[in-house]
Write a protein that holds these residues in place. Structure first.
Motif, PDB file in Angstrom:
ATOM      1  N   GLU A 188       1.043  -1.174   0.075  1.00 19.92           N
ATOM      2  CA  GLU A 188       0.085  -0.273   0.032  1.00 19.92           C
ATOM      3  C   GLU A 188       0.802   1.268   0.108  1.00 19.92           C
ATOM      4  N   LEU A 189       1.721   0.640   0.668  1.00 16.31           N
ATOM      5  CA  LEU A 189       2.233   2.222   0.959  1.00 16.31           C
ATOM      6  C   LEU A 189       3.544   2.118  -0.378  1.00 16.31           C
ATOM      7  N   GLU A 190       3.933   1.164  -0.785  1.00  9.78           N
ATOM      8  CA  GLU A 190       4.734   1.911  -2.018  1.00  9.78           C
ATOM      9  C   GLU A 190       3.888   2.016  -3.568  1.00  9.78           C
ATOM     10  N   GLY A 233       2.021   4.322  -3.941  1.00  6.98           N
ATOM     11  CA  GLY A 233       1.997   5.820  -3.784  1.00  6.98           C
ATOM     12  C   GLY A 233       1.292   7.090  -3.686  1.00  6.98           C
ATOM     13  N   ASN A 234       0.115   5.933  -3.315  1.00  7.88           N
ATOM     14  CA  ASN A 234      -1.225   6.843  -3.366  1.00  7.88           C
ATOM     15  C   ASN A 234      -2.603   6.968  -2.484  1.00  7.88           C
ATOM     16  N   VAL A 235      -1.235   7.157  -0.639  1.00  5.75           N
ATOM     17  CA  VAL A 235      -1.512   7.479   0.607  1.00  5.75           C
ATOM     18  C   VAL A 235      -1.312   8.414   0.704  1.00  5.75           C
ATOM     19  N   GLU A 236      -2.801   9.189   1.613  1.00  5.03           N
ATOM     20  CA  GLU A 236      -2.631  10.857   2.059  1.00  5.03           C
ATOM     21  C   GLU A 236      -1.193  10.654   3.224  1.00  5.03           C
ATOM     22  N   LEU A 237      -0.460  11.840   3.559  1.00  3.51           N
ATOM     23  CA  LEU A 237       0.580  12.002   4.450  1.00  3.51           C
ATOM     24  C   LEU A 237       0.078  11.201   5.637  1.00  3.51           C
ATOM     25  N   GLU A 238      -1.067  11.623   6.313  1.00  2.56           N
ATOM     26  CA  GLU A 238      -1.014  10.959   7.566  1.00  2.56           C
ATOM     27  C   GLU A 238      -1.772   9.027   7.473  1.00  2.56           C
ATOM     28  N   LYS A 239      -2.452   9.249   6.820  1.00  2.00           N
ATOM     29  CA  LYS A 239      -2.516   7.666   6.385  1.00  2.00           C
ATOM     30  C   LYS A 239      -0.935   6.732   6.912  1.00  2.00           C
ATOM     31  N   SER A 240      -0.222   7.445   5.927  1.00  2.00           N
ATOM     32  CA  SER A 240       1.286   7.314   5.698  1.00  2.00           C
ATOM     33  C   SER A 240       2.292   6.433   6.623  1.00  2.00           C
ATOM     34  N   ILE A 241       1.983   7.577   7.785  1.00  2.00           N
ATOM     35  CA  ILE A 241       2.510   8.112   9.604  1.00  2.00           C
ATOM     36  C   ILE A 241       1.636   6.435  10.011  1.00  2.00           C
ATOM     37  N   LEU A 293       0.420   3.925   8.948  1.00  2.00           N
ATOM     38  CA  LEU A 293       0.840   2.664   8.345  1.00  2.00           C
ATOM     39  C   LEU A 293       2.122   2.353   8.779  1.00  2.00           C
ATOM     40  N   TYR A 294       2.850   2.813   8.647  1.00  2.00           N
ATOM     41  CA  TYR A 294       4.865   3.263   8.455  1.00  2.00           C
ATOM     42  C   TYR A 294       4.819   2.434   9.959  1.00  2.00           C
ATOM     43  N   GLU A 295       3.680   3.559  11.471  1.00  2.00           N
ATOM     44  CA  GLU A 295       3.812   3.247  12.699  1.00  2.00           C
ATOM     45  C   GLU A 295       3.379   1.614  13.507  1.00  2.00           C
ATOM     46  N   LYS A 296       2.458   1.513  12.576  1.00  2.00           N
ATOM     47  CA  LYS A 296       1.872  -0.292  12.335  1.00  2.00           C
ATOM     48  C   LYS A 296       3.057  -0.773  11.771  1.00  2.00           C
ATOM     49  N   GLY A 297       3.559  -0.622  10.657  1.00  2.00           N
ATOM     50  CA  GLY A 297       4.298  -1.866  10.325  1.00  2.00           C
ATOM     51  C   GLY A 297       5.780  -1.852  11.001  1.00  2.00           C
ATOM     52  N   THR A 298       5.748  -1.045  11.191  1.00  2.00           N
ATOM     53  CA  THR A 298       6.994  -0.765  12.759  1.00  2.00           C
ATOM     54  C   THR A 298       6.512  -1.958  13.557  1.00  2.00           C
ATOM     55  N   LYS A 299       5.696  -2.401  13.973  1.00  2.00           N
ATOM     56  CA  LYS A 299       4.983  -2.386  15.052  1.00  2.00           C
ATOM     57  C   LYS A 299       5.552  -4.262  14.859  1.00  2.00           C
ATOM     58  N   LEU A 300       4.659  -4.193  13.130  1.00  2.00           N
ATOM     59  CA  LEU A 300       4.189  -5.504  12.946  1.00  2.00           C
ATOM     60  C   LEU A 300       5.671  -5.919  12.999  1.00  2.00           C
ATOM     61  N   LYS A 301       6.749  -5.160  11.982  1.00  2.00           N
ATOM     62  CA  LYS A 301       8.359  -5.589  11.808  1.00  2.00           C
ATOM     63  C   LYS A 301       8.703  -6.294  13.665  1.00  2.00           C
ATOM     64  N   LEU A 302       8.488  -5.594  14.092  1.00  2.00           N
ATOM     65  CA  LEU A 302       9.304  -5.969  15.789  1.00  2.00           C
ATOM     66  C   LEU A 302       8.847  -6.983  16.024  1.00  2.00           C
ATOM     67  N   TYR A 303       7.393  -7.343  16.240  1.00  2.00           N
ATOM     68  CA  TYR A 303       6.185  -8.872  16.099  1.00  2.00           C
ATOM     69  C   TYR A 303       6.886  -9.445  15.320  1.00  2.00           C
TER      70      TYR A 303
END
Length: 75
Positions: A23-25, A27-35, A37-47
């Motif tokens: 979804e992030l790649e 490129g059609n995601v608004e800035l706030e949603k991108s942030i 998603l990035y935060e959620k992705g970071t948590k998923l990565k650590l998990y």
């Protein structure tokens, strides 16, 4: 989010992470949603990393026990 993560299997968390990356790649995601998603992705990565560490520790323990049993049988 923590409680939701703990309910996921490794495979489910990895799939969710892959979907977020796609979804992030796109490129059609608004800035706030991108942030968000990035935060959620970071948590998923650590998990996922933690799940892998636990699995590796279990495999290492079994391998060591097997090696010790084999060595004891050779005596």
């Amino acid at each position: 989010m923590e409680e939701q993560l703990n309910d996921l299997s490794f495979e489910e968390a990895l799939k969710e992470l892959q979907d977020l990356v796609e979804e992030l790649e796109g490129g059609n995601v608004e800035l706030e949603k991108s942030i968000a998603l990035y935060e959620k992705g970071t948590k998923l990565k650590l998990y996922c990393e933690e799940k892998l560490k636990v699995a590796e520790a279990k495999i290492s323990k079994v391998a060591n026990e097997t090696l010790e049993a084999d060595l004891a049988d050779q005596k």
